[in-house]
Design a protein around this motif. Structure first.
Motif, PDB file in Angstrom:
ATOM      1  N   LYS A   1       1.402  30.916 -26.161  1.00  0.00           N
ATOM      2  CA  LYS A   1       0.869  30.581 -26.846  1.00  0.00           C
ATOM      3  C   LYS A   1       1.603  31.860 -27.775  1.00  0.00           C
ATOM      4  O   LYS A   1       2.018  30.907 -29.053  1.00  0.00           O
ATOM      5  N   ALA A   2       1.970  32.870 -27.991  1.00  0.00           N
ATOM      6  CA  ALA A   2       2.881  33.775 -28.469  1.00  0.00           C
ATOM      7  C   ALA A   2       3.985  33.012 -28.846  1.00  0.00           C
ATOM      8  O   ALA A   2       4.747  33.170 -30.029  1.00  0.00           O
TER       9      ALA A   2
ATOM     10  N   ILE B   1      10.196  39.324 -24.902  1.00  0.00           N
ATOM     11  CA  ILE B   1      11.018  38.413 -26.425  1.00  0.00           C
ATOM     12  C   ILE B   1      12.549  38.653 -26.710  1.00  0.00           C
ATOM     13  O   ILE B   1      11.522  39.154 -27.880  1.00  0.00           O
TER      14      ILE B   1
ATOM     15  N   GLN C   1      15.645  36.281 -29.720  1.00  0.00           N
ATOM     16  CA  GLN C   1      15.917  35.272 -29.966  1.00  0.00           C
ATOM     17  C   GLN C   1      16.571  34.954 -29.421  1.00  0.00           C
ATOM     18  O   GLN C   1      16.706  32.895 -28.516  1.00  0.00           O
TER      19      GLN C   1
ATOM     20  N   GLN D   1       2.324  28.434 -36.925  1.00  0.00           N
ATOM     21  CA  GLN D   1       3.611  28.715 -36.845  1.00  0.00           C
ATOM     22  C   GLN D   1       3.536  30.127 -37.491  1.00  0.00           C
ATOM     23  O   GLN D   1       3.182  29.954 -38.460  1.00  0.00           O
TER      24      GLN D   1
ATOM     25  N   MET E   1       6.014  39.132 -35.323  1.00  0.00           N
ATOM     26  CA  MET E   1       5.446  39.062 -35.085  1.00  0.00           C
ATOM     27  C   MET E   1       4.849  40.880 -33.926  1.00  0.00           C
ATOM     28  O   MET E   1       3.450  41.229 -34.220  1.00  0.00           O
TER      29      MET E   1
ATOM     30  N   LYS F   1       4.664  29.450 -28.514  1.00  0.00           N
ATOM     31  CA  LYS F   1       4.048  28.361 -29.980  1.00  0.00           C
ATOM     32  C   LYS F   1       4.711  29.242 -31.625  1.00  0.00           C
ATOM     33  O   LYS F   1       5.063  28.488 -32.144  1.00  0.00           O
ATOM     34  N   GLN F   2       3.630  30.568 -30.967  1.00  0.00           N
ATOM     35  CA  GLN F   2       3.133  31.210 -32.627  1.00  0.00           C
ATOM     36  C   GLN F   2       5.031  31.454 -33.697  1.00  0.00           C
ATOM     37  O   GLN F   2       4.933  31.176 -34.177  1.00  0.00           O
ATOM     38  N   LEU F   3       5.510  31.371 -32.425  1.00  0.00           N
ATOM     39  CA  LEU F   3       7.256  32.086 -32.960  1.00  0.00           C
ATOM     40  C   LEU F   3       7.818  30.971 -33.494  1.00  0.00           C
ATOM     41  O   LEU F   3       8.842  30.784 -34.215  1.00  0.00           O
ATOM     42  N   GLY F   4       7.894  29.650 -32.263  1.00  0.00           N
ATOM     43  CA  GLY F   4       8.313  28.742 -32.724  1.00  0.00           C
ATOM     44  C   GLY F   4       9.986  28.083 -31.705  1.00  0.00           C
ATOM     45  O   GLY F   4      10.647  27.368 -32.740  1.00  0.00           O
ATOM     46  N   PHE F   5       9.081  29.025 -30.534  1.00  0.00           N
ATOM     47  CA  PHE F   5      10.447  28.340 -29.856  1.00  0.00           C
ATOM     48  C   PHE F   5      10.279  27.023 -29.061  1.00  0.00           C
ATOM     49  O   PHE F   5       9.752  26.335 -29.774  1.00  0.00           O
TER      50      PHE F   5
END
Lengths: 422, 139
Positions: B27-28, B66, B68, A353, A365, B30-34
């Motif tokens: 994938k994105a 995307i 928040q 993350q 990002m 997940k990286q952001l942490g949703f």
């Protein structure tokens, strides 16, 4: 938490080429100052870098045979993959007797405990509340991958202790009963086909306790064991494993031991990731069980083996030929039902993350997207990161500098030259 | 903060690449942490829409915006359009060709699933011109 890893680098041998950087399935390696460095949190110990390094600079950390001297009574736990390493092996008793000649006082095949794990899994699957598909936890690299990348699938993990851990618990107890020695004078050694299992012994899945004292590499044991075996004329009958236990050495062995047809068995990191994605997207819901292994062909493909995985696999099929389907039952052992199960939950480890705070992750990002726009996009890895995208991430995270991009630097030099000329 | 915009060209020629855009968005996220639930809803709704574009419209453009609070997915194609949207929204109604059905697609659950997993679904379609799906998922 500090991560222990059994994959390390020999800086003397590393030339800073990008072979491992490009091949690492979790993008955990960077070349910094001319040497490959592993980002510990990301490494899943799959051993791919050890396999591909042309300079043999990547190594697995494991214990040495000399460690046996520290104990009064020593028990060997051979992995099923060991039985595929030797040519013309008629029965596994030669290997087990050979291990005794190497200095072990007793042997306990991990395959025996594998049969017990199969029985536990069959019982779990028969329970209506069992999440499906159940995902095998036999390959520690796969479990680690699920923990860092597929949090939604954690409830699907089979929370039964690893066969080697169960084998160690039984072997230790039997040794204490047979000798009357205290636990600390008994050394229990696993003979492992891969570095991920070395790590798994130091940090076992779903528990804090382990009955294993040391982990030896099949590749280290191979030669002395061969010499010992050559001297054996009439081996004592020691093997107590069945066909299903030994079959855990290769992909599909664990799944077929469940005696069900709705299973999937796959190996190789690319396939593993693809299958996990499919389960995550709820496209494989009619399956009971999924067995996944990081190495080609399963444990016989682990990088601490000597023999080619396909040859080893063929030999194991030969050697298991006249064995009973299963030779070990839970009722035959004194372990309590709880001792088969993990007592600690497996937790999501969000190392991939961008940030634990959603807002900050989004900012990062956006910065990554901006940097990616100016990068050449050719993924040459000259900067030391595996791709332009990961480089952009590294720049935003502060672990790389935009000037590390040689292509951009060249462009800038050309522009200055043109300016000077005009 | 401006939303993060991810943009993909969905290739209609090659069925084997269908689903790549939704996989990349997943994938994105997940990286952001949703949360896993949000990721799951976005992944399924977008996948169904993406597959539809490949089956019926020779591909198109997929965009994810995307922020928040919400995730907007816009799937725009220049395909044949949907003649009767109400009919297309019915479970089990499908106009997918035989060869796609053989692959397990075309069960007539695409649009109903998108509706099920999203908070808002808007379909703009003109026969002969194309279709645009606007999917909104609140986080």
């Amino acid at each position: 938490m500090e991560y222990f890893h059994s994959v390390t680098l020999d800086p003397e041998r590393c030339r800073g080429c990008i072979t491992c950087v490009k091949r690492c399935p979790t993008e955990a390696i960077r070349v910094k100052d001319g040497k490959a460095t592993i980002i510990k949190e990301r490494c899943i110990d799959c051993g791919e870098c050890i396999r591909v390094c042309p300079h043999r600079a990547k190594k697995a950390v494991y214990d040495k045979l000399s460690m046996l001297d520290q104990f009064e009574y020593k028990v060997a736990l051979p992995a099923p993959a060991l039985f595929g390493q030797y040519n013309n092996l008629e029965n596994v008793d030669y290997i087990l007797n050979g291990l005794l000649d190497l200095g072990f006082d007793d042997v306990f095949e991990v395959a025996r405990a594998a049969e017990l794990v199969s029985e536990c899994t069959r019982l779990k699957l028969a329970n209506e509340d069992c999440p499906k598909p159940l995902i095998s936890t036999a390959c520690p690299a796969v479990v680690r991958l699920v923990r860092v990348r597929f949090p939604k699938l954690i409830p699907h993990l089979l929370m039964v202790r690893a066969p080697v851990e169960i084998a160690a618990s039984i072997a230790r107890r039997e040794a204490m009963e047979a000798t009357g020695l205290p636990s600390e004078k008994i050394g229990v050694f696993f003979i492992s086909p891969c570095p991920a299992k070395v790590t798994a012994v130091r940090q076992p899945l779903g528990t804090n306790i382990t009955d294993i004292d040391g982990v030896l590499a099949i590749s280290d044991v191979y030669k002395p064991l061969l010499n010992a075996m050559n001297k054996i004329q009439h081996p004592k009958t020691l093997s107590e494993s069945g066909l299903t236990g030994i079959s855990w050495a290769y992909t599909g062995g664990e799944a077929t031991s469940l005696l069900r047809t709705k299973y999937l068995a796959a190996d190789g990191m690319e396939n593993v990731i693809k299958i996990l994605e499919e389960i995550e997207d709820e496209k494989l819901q009619d399956l009971d069980f999924v067995e996944l292994g990081a190495c080609n062909s399963g444990c016989v493909g682990g990088c601490l083996n000597i023999e080619n995985p396909y040859i080893a696999l063929t030999r194991i099929r030969q050697v298991r030929k006249y064995m009973p389907v299963s030779n070990n039952r839970i009722k035959d052992y004194t372990l309590s039902p709880e001792e088969y199960l993990c007592d600690k939950p497996v937790e999501y480890d969000p190392v991939l993350q961008l940030d634990l705070d959603l807002g900050r992750a989004m900012q990062k990002m956006q910065e990554i997207q901006k940097i990616e726009k100016i990068l050449p996009g050719i993924d040459c890895a000259s900067c030391g990161s595996p791709s332009c995208h990961t480089f952009a991430v590294d720049v935003v995270e502060g672990s790389a500098d935009i000037s590390d991009c040689l292509i951009l630097l060249k462009k800038q030099l050309e522009e200055t030259k043109n300016d000077e000329c005009s | 903060m401006e939303p993060i915009v991810l943009n993909y060209q969905v290739d209609g020629e090659d069925f084997s690449t269908a689903g790549e855009a939704s996989s990349a968005v997943k994938k994105a996220l997940k990286q952001l942490g949703f949360s896993p639930d949000v990721i799951r809803r976005v992944a399924i709704a977008m996948y169904e829409g993406e597959i539809n574009m490949v089956i019926h419209a020779d591909g198109g453009e997929a965009t994810a915006e995307i922020s928040q609070e919400e995730i907007r997915i816009i799937l725009a194609d220049r395909g044949p359009g949907i003649k009767d949207i109400d009919l297309a929204m019915q479970e089990g109604y499908s106009t997918a060709p035989e060869e796609v059905r053989n692959l397990g697609f075309g069960a007539g659950m695409g649009l109903p699933n998108i509706k099920k997993y999203s908070d808002e679904l808007k379909i703009e379609s003109t026969p002969g011109v194309g279709t645009t799906l606007r999917i909104l998922i609140r986080t």
